[in-house]
Design a protein around this motif. Structure first.
Motif, PDB file in Angstrom:
ATOM      1  N   VAL A  22      87.176  77.197   4.909  1.00 16.80           N
ATOM      2  CA  VAL A  22      86.422  78.239   4.203  1.00 16.80           C
ATOM      3  C   VAL A  22      86.615  79.540   4.969  1.00 16.80           C
ATOM      4  O   VAL A  22      86.485  79.573   6.197  1.00 16.80           O
ATOM      5  N   ILE A  23      86.932  80.606   4.244  1.00 18.84           N
ATOM      6  CA  ILE A  23      87.132  81.918   4.857  1.00 18.84           C
ATOM      7  C   ILE A  23      86.251  82.923   4.125  1.00 18.84           C
ATOM      8  O   ILE A  23      86.307  83.033   2.902  1.00 18.84           O
ATOM      9  N   GLY A  24      85.413  83.658   4.870  1.00 18.65           N
ATOM     10  CA  GLY A  24      84.535  84.654   4.265  1.00 18.65           C
ATOM     11  C   GLY A  24      85.093  86.049   4.414  1.00 18.65           C
ATOM     12  O   GLY A  24      85.681  86.405   5.443  1.00 18.65           O
ATOM     13  N   ALA A  50      83.666  83.943  -0.459  1.00 19.89           N
ATOM     14  CA  ALA A  50      84.070  82.834   0.410  1.00 19.89           C
ATOM     15  C   ALA A  50      85.206  82.092  -0.284  1.00 19.89           C
ATOM     16  O   ALA A  50      85.064  81.666  -1.429  1.00 19.89           O
ATOM     17  N   PHE A  51      86.339  81.975   0.400  1.00 23.06           N
ATOM     18  CA  PHE A  51      87.518  81.308  -0.142  1.00 23.06           C
ATOM     19  C   PHE A  51      87.528  79.862   0.349  1.00 23.06           C
ATOM     20  O   PHE A  51      87.637  79.606   1.560  1.00 23.06           O
ATOM     21  N   VAL A  52      87.436  78.932  -0.590  1.00 18.22           N
ATOM     22  CA  VAL A  52      87.429  77.509  -0.261  1.00 18.22           C
ATOM     23  C   VAL A  52      88.820  76.957  -0.567  1.00 18.22           C
ATOM     24  O   VAL A  52      89.258  76.941  -1.720  1.00 18.22           O
ATOM     25  N   MET A  53      89.519  76.511   0.478  1.00 17.43           N
ATOM     26  CA  MET A  53      90.931  76.127   0.352  1.00 17.43           C
ATOM     27  C   MET A  53      91.126  74.657   0.730  1.00 17.43           C
ATOM     28  O   MET A  53      90.360  74.087   1.508  1.00 17.43           O
ATOM     29  N   ASN A  97      96.383  74.863   1.811  1.00 18.17           N
ATOM     30  CA  ASN A  97      95.957  76.260   1.776  1.00 18.17           C
ATOM     31  C   ASN A  97      95.975  76.818   0.361  1.00 18.17           C
ATOM     32  O   ASN A  97      96.317  77.971   0.133  1.00 18.17           O
ATOM     33  N   GLN A  98      95.563  75.959  -0.591  1.00 13.27           N
ATOM     34  CA  GLN A  98      95.482  76.347  -1.999  1.00 13.27           C
ATOM     35  C   GLN A  98      94.029  76.332  -2.447  1.00 13.27           C
ATOM     36  O   GLN A  98      93.199  75.590  -1.907  1.00 13.27           O
ATOM     37  N   PRO A  99      93.689  77.182  -3.432  1.00 16.40           N
ATOM     38  CA  PRO A  99      92.304  77.206  -3.918  1.00 16.40           C
ATOM     39  C   PRO A  99      91.863  75.830  -4.401  1.00 16.40           C
ATOM     40  O   PRO A  99      92.627  75.105  -5.029  1.00 16.40           O
ATOM     41  N   GLY A 148      88.507  78.766  -6.585  1.00 17.99           N
ATOM     42  CA  GLY A 148      88.403  78.611  -5.137  1.00 17.99           C
ATOM     43  C   GLY A 148      87.604  79.691  -4.441  1.00 17.99           C
ATOM     44  O   GLY A 148      87.530  79.710  -3.214  1.00 17.99           O
ATOM     45  N   VAL A 149      86.973  80.612  -5.206  1.00 16.43           N
ATOM     46  CA  VAL A 149      86.252  81.731  -4.611  1.00 16.43           C
ATOM     47  C   VAL A 149      84.786  81.683  -5.011  1.00 16.43           C
ATOM     48  O   VAL A 149      84.455  81.623  -6.196  1.00 16.43           O
ATOM     49  N   GLY A 150      83.901  81.700  -4.016  1.00 17.71           N
ATOM     50  CA  GLY A 150      82.468  81.795  -4.244  1.00 17.71           C
ATOM     51  C   GLY A 150      81.993  83.208  -3.994  1.00 17.71           C
ATOM     52  O   GLY A 150      82.348  83.814  -2.976  1.00 17.71           O
ATOM     53  N   LEU A 151      81.202  83.762  -4.901  1.00 16.28           N
ATOM     54  CA  LEU A 151      80.767  85.157  -4.803  1.00 16.28           C
ATOM     55  C   LEU A 151      79.246  85.233  -4.728  1.00 16.28           C
ATOM     56  O   LEU A 151      78.535  84.587  -5.501  1.00 16.28           O
TER      57      LEU A 151
END
Length: 500
Positions: free
Chosen positions: A173-175, A202-205, A209-211, A253-256
Motif C-alpha cells: 500500500v502506498i499513500g 492509497a494505492f493497493v497493489m 505491482n499491479q492494481p 486499486g486506489v482508495g480515496l
C-alpha cells in the motif's frame, strides 16, 4: 491442310500471350492481397525497472513483430509507407518502436522513441518493428494494414501480446497526499493552494505491482496513529464516515479519502491496513499488509517560493564595511550563512555582512545561504569588489556616538515593548561640521514596526513595535565625503530570537 495447322498454331500462340503464359511479364494478377502479422514472443514480463527498449538476448521486455503481404505466393511490390501499424488495445502495457537507427525515431539522448502507431516500408513484401513492455500488466493488440493500390481495398491482420500477469493478492500500500502535499494547521488562515483539508489516495497493489482487482466490500482500513501533537484534533473523512478510523473500497486499486488537520503543527501519521487473505477488511483481518504515511502540517505557508537574487557589493581594504542582502518569499525569520567571503568579513545569523576587508584587492565570489522558518533553503551568489584604499587619510573620521564604529559588532540601543511607542535619537561627531548629516537605514522597512528617519542632524528610530523579537539593522550616517555604518539592535519584549 498445312495452312490450317499454321492458322491453329498462330491462334494458340496469341491465346497463350493473352493469358500471361509464355514467360516474361504476365501483367496484373486477379488474386487478392493477403497480410500476416506475427511476433517472436507473445508474452513479456512486466517492465518494473522501466528499462529502455532494445533487442538481443538481454532485452527481455522487447519483442520483434513481422508483417508480410503477398499476392498469391508472390510478395507485394516494395516501396515506402506500405504498412500502417497501430496499438488498438492495451496502450498502457507497452508501445511500438522502430529501433532502426534513424534519428527521427529516437529521443534527444539517442534512445529509441516510443510510438502508438508507426508506418513502414516494404522490402520483399515484408517489414519488421518492435513492441516494448511497460510497467502495467495487460494484453496489447497490434493491428497492421496494407492497401491494395489496384482497387484501394484495405487488408489487415492482428496479434496479441500479453504483458505480465496480475496475481490479485495484496502485497503493498502506498499513500499519496494531494498537492502541495502539506496541510495547514486548522487555525491557520488559508492561503491557496494550502488548506486545512486535503485529499489522500492509497494505492493497493499486488505482487506484480499491479492494481488490486475490484473488491466487493471495503478492502482498506485507514487510521490516524497517536504519534505527535499533530494527531490531536485531526480526522479522516469519506462519505458518511468521519473520525480517526475509516474503511474504504478501492476503485482500480486506489482508495480515496480526505484528511483534516487539528490545531497543532508537525506530522499526522496515517496507518493503512489491507487483508491479503481475501481483500476484505470488514470480516476481520487474517493476513494484514500495512504501511505508514506521514502528512506534514504547518502553521505558516509561504506566499511565494524562497529566492535570493545575485548581488554585487563594493568594499575597500582597511575600511569598515557593513551590508545586507535581500531575500524574497519563504516564511521568516530567516537564518543566514556564507562561504568564500573576503578576508575580514563575516555574516551574522540575521544576514548582516560586516567587518574590515583585509585584501588583497580583487573580485571575490561569495555564496550566501538562507534557510526560512519552514526549512526551505536557497543559495545565492554575491560578488564583492574589494579595492585598495587610494583616498587621503581621514584626519577627522565620523563616529556614531555611543557605538563601536567598525561595523563588526551590534550596538545595543534601549529596549522597547510590544504595543508601546518607541523613540531613540542618534548623533554623530567628527567630519566637516558645516555640512549636514544624511541618515539611511537597511533593510527597509525596519523590522517589527520600527521606522528610521532624521530630525536635523540627528537620526531618529521610532514606531510602535508589533512583535517580540530582537530587531537588528544597519544605520549609515554620511557627512560630505565621510561615512560611517554601524549595526544596531533593539530588544523588543522577552523573545531574543531575531525578528523576521
Amino acid at each position: 491442310m498445312k495452312k490450317l495447322w499454321k492458322s491453329l498454331l498462330l491462334a494458340s500462340a496469341a491465346l497463350l500471350a493473352a493469358c500471361g503464359g509464355g514467360g516474361g511479364s504476365g501483367g496484373e494478377s486477379a488474386l487478392q492481397y493477403r497480410i500476416t502479422l506475427s511476433t517472436a514472443k507473445s508474452q513479456l514480463p512486466i517492465n518494473i525497472a522501466n528499462q529502455p527498449a532494445s533487442i538481443g538476448a538481454f532485452a527481455p521486455y522487447t519483442t520483434t513483430l513481422y508483417v508480410d503481404a503477398r499476392v498469391g505466393s508472390n510478395p507485394i511490390p516494395g516501396g515506402e509507407e506500405i504498412f500502417a501499424c497501430n496499438i488498438v488495445q492495451g496502450l498502457d502495457s507497452g508501445a511500438l518502436y522502430y529501433i532502426d537507427g534513424d534519428e527521427e525515431h529516437e529521443n534527444e539522448d539517442g534512445t529509441p522513441a516510443a510510438f502508438r502507431s508507426i508506418v513502414l516500408g516494404a522490402n520483399s513484401g515484408g517489414a519488421s518493428f518492435h513492441f516494448h513492455a511497460a510497467n502495467q500488466a495487460g494484453t496489447a493488440r497490434i493491428v497492421c494494414s496494407v492497401t491494395d493500390p489496384r482497387d484501394g481495398k484495405v487488408y489487415s491482420a492482428s496479434v496479441d501480446i500479453r504483458v505480465g500477469a496480475a496475481t490479485g493478492k495484496v502485497a503493498s500500500v502506498i499513500g499519496r497526499a494531494e498537492a502541495p502535499f502539506v496541510l495547514a494547521s486548522r487555525d491557520t488562515t488559508a492561503r491557496p493552494p494550502y488548506r486545512n483539508n486535503i485529499g489522500v489516495q492509497a494505492f493497493v497493489m499486488d505482487d506484480a505491482n499491479q492494481p488490486i482487482p475490484e473488491p466487493s466490500a471495503p478492502n482498506l482500513q485507514v487510521s490516524i496513529r497517536s504519534i505527535g501533537t499533530a494527531a490531536v484534533g485531526a480526522r479522516l473523512l469519506q462519505g458518511n464516515q468521519s473520525g480517526s478510523v475509516l474503511q474504504v473500497r478501492t476503485i482500480g486499486g486506489v482508495g480515496l479519502f480526505s484528511l483534516s488537520s487539528g490545531p497543532n503543527n508537525g506530522s499526522i501519521v496515517l496507518e493503512y491496513v489491507t487483508d491479503r487473505f481475501d481483500n476484505d477488511v470488514t470480516n476481520g483481518i487474517q493476513d494484514p499488509v500495512t504501511a505508514l504515511h506521514a502528512v506534514p502540517v504547518v502553521d505558516n505557508v509561504a506566499a511565494a517560493p524562497l529566492s535570493l537574487l545575485p548581488a554585487t557589493a563594493s568594499a575597500t581594504v582597511g575600511l569598515p564595511y557593513a551590508g545586507v542582502f535581500t531575500v524574497q518569499g519563504g516564511v521568516g525569520p530567516y537564518t543566514w550563512s556564507a562561504t568564500a567571503l573576503p578576508g575580514g568579513l563575516s555574516i551574522s545569523p540575521d544576514g548582516i555582512v560586516s567587518g574590515v576587508p583585509q585584501g588583497p584587492d580583487g573580485a571575490y565570489n561569495g555564496i550566501l545561504t538562507v534557510v526560512d522558518a519552514l526549512g526551505a533553503k536557497v543559495n545565492g551568489n554575491v560578488i564583492f569588489n574589494v579595492t585598495a584604499s587610494t583616498g587621503p587619510v581621514v584626519t577627522n573620521p565620523l563616529t556614531l556616538n555611543g557605538c563601536v564604529s567598525n561595523g563588526s559588532a551590534a550596538c545595543a540601543l534601549p529596549a522597547g515593548n510590544v504595543g508601546e511607542s518607541y523613540l531613540y535619537s542618534l548623533s554623530v561627531s567628527g567630519g566637516n561640521t558645516t555640512q549636514p548629516v544624511v541618515w539611511t537605514y537597511a533593510p527597509t522597512p525596519l523590522p517589527a514596526g520600527l521606522r528610521g528617519g532624521s530630525t536635523g542632524n540627528s537620526g531618529v528610530i521610532s514606531g510602535t513595535p508589533t512583535a517580540s523579537c530582537n530587531a537588528r539593522f544597519l544605520v549609515t550616517a554620511t557627512r560630505g565625503t565621510v561615512t560611517v555604518t554601524q549595526q544596531v539592535s533593539v530588544q523588543i519584549g522577552a523573545n531574543t530570537a531575531a525578528c523576521p
